[in-house]
Design an enzyme around this catalytic site. Structure first.
Site, mmCIF file in Angstrom:
data_model
loop_
_atom_site.group_PDB
_atom_site.id
_atom_site.type_symbol
_atom_site.label_atom_id
_atom_site.label_comp_id
_atom_site.label_asym_id
_atom_site.label_seq_id
_atom_site.Cartn_x
_atom_site.Cartn_y
_atom_site.Cartn_z
ATOM 1 N N ASP A 122 0.827 -1.214 0.000
ATOM 2 C CA ASP A 122 0.000 0.000 0.000
ATOM 3 C C ASP A 122 0.859 1.261 0.000
ATOM 4 O O ASP A 122 0.431 2.301 -0.481
ATOM 5 C CB ASP A 122 -0.898 0.051 1.248
ATOM 6 C CG ASP A 122 -1.866 -1.112 1.329
ATOM 7 O OD1 ASP A 122 -1.813 -2.010 0.465
ATOM 8 O OD2 ASP A 122 -2.674 -1.129 2.281
ATOM 9 N N ASP A 212 -2.705 5.560 -2.830
ATOM 10 C CA ASP A 212 -2.010 4.433 -2.218
ATOM 11 C C ASP A 212 -1.255 3.715 -3.326
ATOM 12 O O ASP A 212 -1.765 3.579 -4.449
ATOM 13 C CB ASP A 212 -3.005 3.436 -1.597
ATOM 14 C CG ASP A 212 -3.408 3.793 -0.170
ATOM 15 O OD1 ASP A 212 -3.157 4.940 0.262
ATOM 16 O OD2 ASP A 212 -3.995 2.923 0.503
ATOM 17 N N HIS A 260 -7.600 -0.530 -3.733
ATOM 18 C CA HIS A 260 -6.418 -1.211 -4.278
ATOM 19 C C HIS A 260 -6.817 -2.121 -5.443
ATOM 20 O O HIS A 260 -7.820 -2.829 -5.376
ATOM 21 C CB HIS A 260 -5.656 -1.988 -3.204
ATOM 22 C CG HIS A 260 -5.316 -1.125 -2.037
ATOM 23 N ND1 HIS A 260 -5.212 -1.591 -0.760
ATOM 24 C CD2 HIS A 260 -5.070 0.216 -1.960
ATOM 25 C CE1 HIS A 260 -4.915 -0.593 0.063
ATOM 26 N NE2 HIS A 260 -4.830 0.516 -0.644
ATOM 27 N N ASP A 262 -5.174 -4.708 -6.626
ATOM 28 C CA ASP A 262 -4.534 -6.027 -6.721
ATOM 29 C C ASP A 262 -5.399 -7.208 -6.277
ATOM 30 O O ASP A 262 -4.885 -8.321 -6.097
ATOM 31 C CB ASP A 262 -3.167 -6.033 -6.013
ATOM 32 C CG ASP A 262 -3.222 -5.544 -4.583
ATOM 33 O OD1 ASP A 262 -4.310 -5.159 -4.111
ATOM 34 O OD2 ASP A 262 -2.165 -5.535 -3.930
ATOM 35 N N CYS A 367 -0.362 -7.978 -1.416
ATOM 36 C CA CYS A 367 -0.377 -6.837 -0.485
ATOM 37 C C CYS A 367 0.782 -6.922 0.508
ATOM 38 O O CYS A 367 1.334 -5.909 0.928
ATOM 39 C CB CYS A 367 -1.650 -6.843 0.349
ATOM 40 S SG CYS A 367 -3.176 -6.820 -0.556
#
Ligand code: ABU
Length: 389
Positions: A122, A212, A260, A262, A367
């Site tokens: 992040d 982020d 995010h 991902d 992450c």
């Protein structure tokens, strides 16, 4: 030189040169950061963050350290993952946890707690020989970069070519947030929420650049930036100007709580992206991939996460939060057997990694890591233009 000195010198493992270099998510991995669960906190309330876990001891408005047994179990899995990577010859660095229960402040605000140092992805973005500290957009995460400074300092000292960058630290005054956002947003229907997501009309205003690092997916010369609950248009614009040699694209998906990229749009190898079919891409994004001969594959549904999502702000789609060891080898959470089968069917070797206990600390295998070095150079995987891309 004494005999002892001669022996110890001869027995020393050769010191590998440190090199910061990573352009995409799939080239062979040589060096990585793995996060730690130690000290993670259910954050105190702040304008952008609303934690409400009444059944697990943290109803709305309360905050405090994650339960000790959960932290211990998450650390066991993180440590064991770090050992697995080391056993494959990959160098592993770890962050230095702070006292995340401490109150923090700037001249603009005070915040009752920090958060943790589990999802390093992040905070840090590696592009080539540069590691960039993201702005972050939560007050509780404003100082999180400090947990990575010992690693970054050491990389800076040992790699003469490393570029160490930090995006402008945001002010995060009340003007950076839409007042009462969560009260209103939670009353909207699905269609209205998705309209807001598509327009990036969410909790962040456009007062200043905010992003982020985990909202950026790296595909060589193309960087895809998801506009989300933690990344605004100015954040995208800052990244676009910061990486003038890249094509930097702002994108959104049909995800009511985008946080995010991902677990949504996951590069697997040149020509193959894994897509979370519950978060649809825009037709123009799909077209850009297709005209460049990329295959967009929809991931199978995640396995059941049951109690493992206790105190988690992530979704079971952490299933697709994968870490590539190279273009043919993927680390996959051990219980995601159907996904592993799907990936084997696509020609991958799968390394199963028990990691469910880490989910409540903010993420999965992707992450939990940050690339420091992968083999490879900057390449253009999208030579053809399509629409606005
Ligand atoms: N960075 C984690 C994403 C989590 C989720 O989409 O569920």
């Amino acid at each position: 030189m004494s005999t002892l000195e001669r022996v110890s010198t001869a027995e020393q493992a050769p010191v590998e040169a440190t090199r910061v270099n990573s352009w995409n998510g799939w080239d062979p991995l040589r060096h990585v950061i793995v996060g730690r669960a130690t000290g993670t906190v259910v954050q105190a309330p702040e304008p952008a963050v609303r934690r409400d876990f009444p059944e697990d001891g943290f109803p709305l408005g309360t905050w405090g350290p994650m339960p000790e047994e959960m932290t211990a179990e998450a650390n066991e899995q993180l440590d064991s993952f770090a050992r697995l990577l080391s056993s494959r010859g990959i160098r592993v660095d770890r962050p230095t946890p702070l006292d995340f229960t401490q109150r923090v402040s700037t001249p603009d605000w005070e915040q009752e707690s920090m958060f943790g140092c589990m999802p390093p992805r992040d905070v840090l973005l590696t592009v080539g020989n540069e590691i960039l500290e993201a702005t972050m957009s939560y007050r509780s995460r404003w100082f999180e970069y400090l947990a990575y400074r010992p690693v970054l300092q050491s990389l800076f000292e040992s790699d003469p070519d490393m570029r160490w960058e930090a995006a402008p630290k945001p002010r995060l005054t009340d003007e950076s947030y839409v007042p009462g956002f969560w009260d209103t947003y939670n009353t909207l229907g699905l269609g209205e929420q998705l309209d807001k997501v598509a327009a990036n009309d969410l909790v962040l205003t456009e007062k200043e650049p905010l992003f982020d690092a985990a909202d950026v997916a790296r595909f060589g010369k193309d960087l895809f930036v998801q506009l989300s609950l933690v990344t605004n248009r100015q954040g995208y614009e800052w990244l676009r100007r910061h990486f003038p040699e890249h094509r930097v694209h702002a994108i959104t998906f049909t995800n009511t709580h985008p946080l995010h990229i991902d677990a949504t749009w996951v590069p697997l190898r040149p020509g193959l992206v894994l897509h979370n079919g519950e978060r649809l891409a825009t037709p123009e994004l799909v077209k850009y991939f297709e005209v460049n001969d990329w295959e967009v594959v929809e991931a199978v549904q995640p396995a059941s996460w049951k109690h493992q999502m206790r105190l988690s702000f992530c979704t079971p789609w952490l299933s697709v939060n994968l870490l590539n060891l190279d273009p043919n080898t993927l680390c996959v959470e051990a219980e995601e057997v159907r996904l592993a089968d799907q990936l084997v069917g696509l020609g991958f070797d799968v390394v199963p990694v028990p990691f469910r206990a880490v989910a409540p600390f903010g993420g999965g295998l992707h992450c939990a890591t940050v690339d420091i070095e992968r083999d490879g150079v900057l390449e253009d995987y999208f030579p053809r233009r399509a629409g606005r891309f």
